[in-house]
Design a protein around this motif. Structure first.
Motif, mmCIF file in Angstrom:
data_model
loop_
_atom_site.group_PDB
_atom_site.id
_atom_site.type_symbol
_atom_site.label_atom_id
_atom_site.label_comp_id
_atom_site.label_asym_id
_atom_site.label_seq_id
_atom_site.Cartn_x
_atom_site.Cartn_y
_atom_site.Cartn_z
ATOM 1 N N ARG A 21 0.894 -1.312 0.187
ATOM 2 C CA ARG A 21 0.255 -0.023 0.048
ATOM 3 C C ARG A 21 1.052 1.186 -0.020
ATOM 4 O O ARG A 21 0.511 2.378 -0.623
ATOM 5 N N GLN A 22 2.015 1.229 0.749
ATOM 6 C CA GLN A 22 2.917 2.318 0.665
ATOM 7 C C GLN A 22 3.546 2.575 -0.725
ATOM 8 O O GLN A 22 4.007 3.675 -0.851
ATOM 9 N N LEU A 23 3.663 1.700 -1.661
ATOM 10 C CA LEU A 23 4.172 2.056 -2.957
ATOM 11 C C LEU A 23 3.213 2.600 -3.919
ATOM 12 O O LEU A 23 3.393 2.901 -4.883
ATOM 13 N N ILE A 24 1.690 2.464 -3.762
ATOM 14 C CA ILE A 24 0.659 2.749 -4.472
ATOM 15 C C ILE A 24 0.952 4.261 -4.883
ATOM 16 O O ILE A 24 0.745 4.253 -6.217
ATOM 17 N N PRO A 25 1.036 5.189 -3.959
ATOM 18 C CA PRO A 25 1.271 6.805 -4.601
ATOM 19 C C PRO A 25 2.394 6.870 -5.375
ATOM 20 O O PRO A 25 2.148 7.717 -6.287
ATOM 21 N N TYR A 26 3.525 6.172 -5.251
ATOM 22 C CA TYR A 26 4.588 6.388 -5.929
ATOM 23 C C TYR A 26 4.403 5.738 -7.681
ATOM 24 O O TYR A 26 4.834 6.251 -8.642
ATOM 25 N N ILE A 27 3.768 4.543 -7.343
ATOM 26 C CA ILE A 27 3.334 3.710 -8.566
ATOM 27 C C ILE A 27 2.301 4.973 -9.526
ATOM 28 O O ILE A 27 2.489 4.954 -10.717
ATOM 29 N N MET A 28 1.306 5.415 -8.963
ATOM 30 C CA MET A 28 0.349 6.249 -9.503
ATOM 31 C C MET A 28 1.098 7.667 -10.037
ATOM 32 O O MET A 28 0.634 8.043 -11.213
ATOM 33 N N ARG A 29 2.075 8.095 -9.321
ATOM 34 C CA ARG A 29 2.636 9.257 -9.863
ATOM 35 C C ARG A 29 3.537 9.150 -11.288
ATOM 36 O O ARG A 29 3.392 9.694 -11.852
ATOM 37 N N ILE A 30 4.103 7.841 -11.033
ATOM 38 C CA ILE A 30 5.067 7.610 -12.103
ATOM 39 C C ILE A 30 3.965 7.432 -13.427
ATOM 40 O O ILE A 30 4.347 7.694 -14.573
ATOM 41 N N TRP A 31 2.705 6.603 -13.066
ATOM 42 C CA TRP A 31 1.876 6.379 -14.170
ATOM 43 C C TRP A 31 1.372 7.770 -14.689
ATOM 44 O O TRP A 31 1.152 7.744 -15.952
ATOM 45 N N MET A 32 1.116 8.667 -13.953
ATOM 46 C CA MET A 32 0.721 9.865 -14.621
ATOM 47 C C MET A 32 1.613 10.660 -15.321
ATOM 48 O O MET A 32 1.398 11.031 -16.386
ATOM 49 N N TYR A 33 2.860 10.497 -14.930
ATOM 50 C CA TYR A 33 3.915 11.262 -15.613
ATOM 51 C C TYR A 33 3.863 10.535 -17.105
ATOM 52 O O TYR A 33 4.518 11.217 -18.168
#
Length: 298
Positions: A205-217
């Motif tokens: 769960r702690q990795l989800i925000p980073y994954i979504m941020r990379i996905w956004m870029y």
């Protein structure tokens, strides 16, 4: 007399046959996928009621309630416009960058909200899961319904922004509905996938925000899609253009805006969107179903 009773028991139905005849099944048995789907459908009223309860709870926790569902993407779009559109000047090459940016932020935020809520759909309801018997897929699906309702309000605001910024109302606007429908099914598959994944490894769960941020870029949310074609080629460009969120964002922009350059022809984008919807929607559902008997244990 004893020999007669023994003979009758030898010729009578077995316990397995009696259980089958009366509709009994092995405890803890994983139902077949069609059986599980029928069971899930029978709980559709529970899913709707649970989603309504989640909406009511979220509205009651703040004074502005549903307005935050609109303010959040608007504030994000404003911040991104200042940073990327003005300071970094990524708006070059896009006539209506405000509508272009808002479409990307709103559509990406739809999937982002579903994924983030999906990570909590099992772990936050363990008490109910352990106390009651119901298909566990009801929980991630109800989360998706909540986000769909929130997205409706966001789309109304997005349409107002697009119209105020000068885009004409055309028949292509009708394509917005199937695009959002495909994305909603895609989101449901994602929610089911992350729900099971995080229930087994909560640290993810702690990795989800980073994954979504990379996905956004990588989804051309903040800058024109030509940013990639001008800098990448070969398999790298093909991988970026196959990004499902980039595809859904492009379809929404294509339906609401005129004179924009798409990553690929519109027909190809629709085919790719349909493929991603089937693969992720069905794949996430099957993946979640396979873990049905393990939720709430341990």
């Amino acid at each position: 007399m004893a020999q007669t009773a023994l003979a009758e028991s030898d010729t009578g139905p077995s316990l397995t046959e009696l259980a089958r005849r009366h509709g009994l099944s092995k405890a803890g048995r994983l139902p077949s996928l069609p059986e599980y789907t029928r069971h899930l459908w029978s709980y559709r009223h529970f899913i709707a009621a649970f989603a309504n309860a989640k909406v009511s709870a979220s509205l009651g926790s703040t004074r502005l309630g549903v307005i935050w569902q609109v303010l959040t993407p608007l504030i994000n779009a404003g911040v991104y416009y200042v940073i990327f559109g003005v300071l970094i000047n990524t708006k070059q090459g896009v006539d209506n960058f405000i509508a272009y940016l808002c479409a990307g932020v709103f559509i990406f935020g739809f999937t982002q909200s579903v994924v983030q809520a999906g990570t909590h759909s099992i772990t936050a309801n363990l008490a109910m899961i352990r106390a009651l018997h119901f298909p566990r897929a009801s929980l991630p699906i109800s989360i998706c319904l909540v986000e769909v309702r929130n997205m409706v309000a966001s789309i109304v605001v997005l349409i107002a922004i697009v119209l105020v910024s000068g885009e004409p109302l055309t028949l292509e606007w009708l394509l917005l509905l199937p695009a959002l429908l495909l994305q909603s099914i895609f989101n449901a598959g994602l929610a089911l996938f992350v729900a099971r994944l995080v229930s087994k490894a909560t640290d993810l769960r702690q990795l989800i925000p980073y994954i979504m941020r990379i996905w956004m870029y990588g989804s051309a949310v903040l800058y024109p899609v030509t940013f990639f074609s001008n800098r990448l080629s070969g398999w790298q460009l093909a991988a970026i253009e196959a990004n499902p969120l980039l595809i859904f964002i492009e379809l929404v922009r294509h339906s609401l805006m005129e004179n924009i350059e798409l990553a690929q022809p519109a027909g190809l984008l629709w085919i790719q969107a349909l493929i991603w919807t089937v693969v992720v929607g069905l794949g996430g559902y099957v993946y979640f179903w396979r873990g049905e008997k393990g939720y709430g244990r341990g």
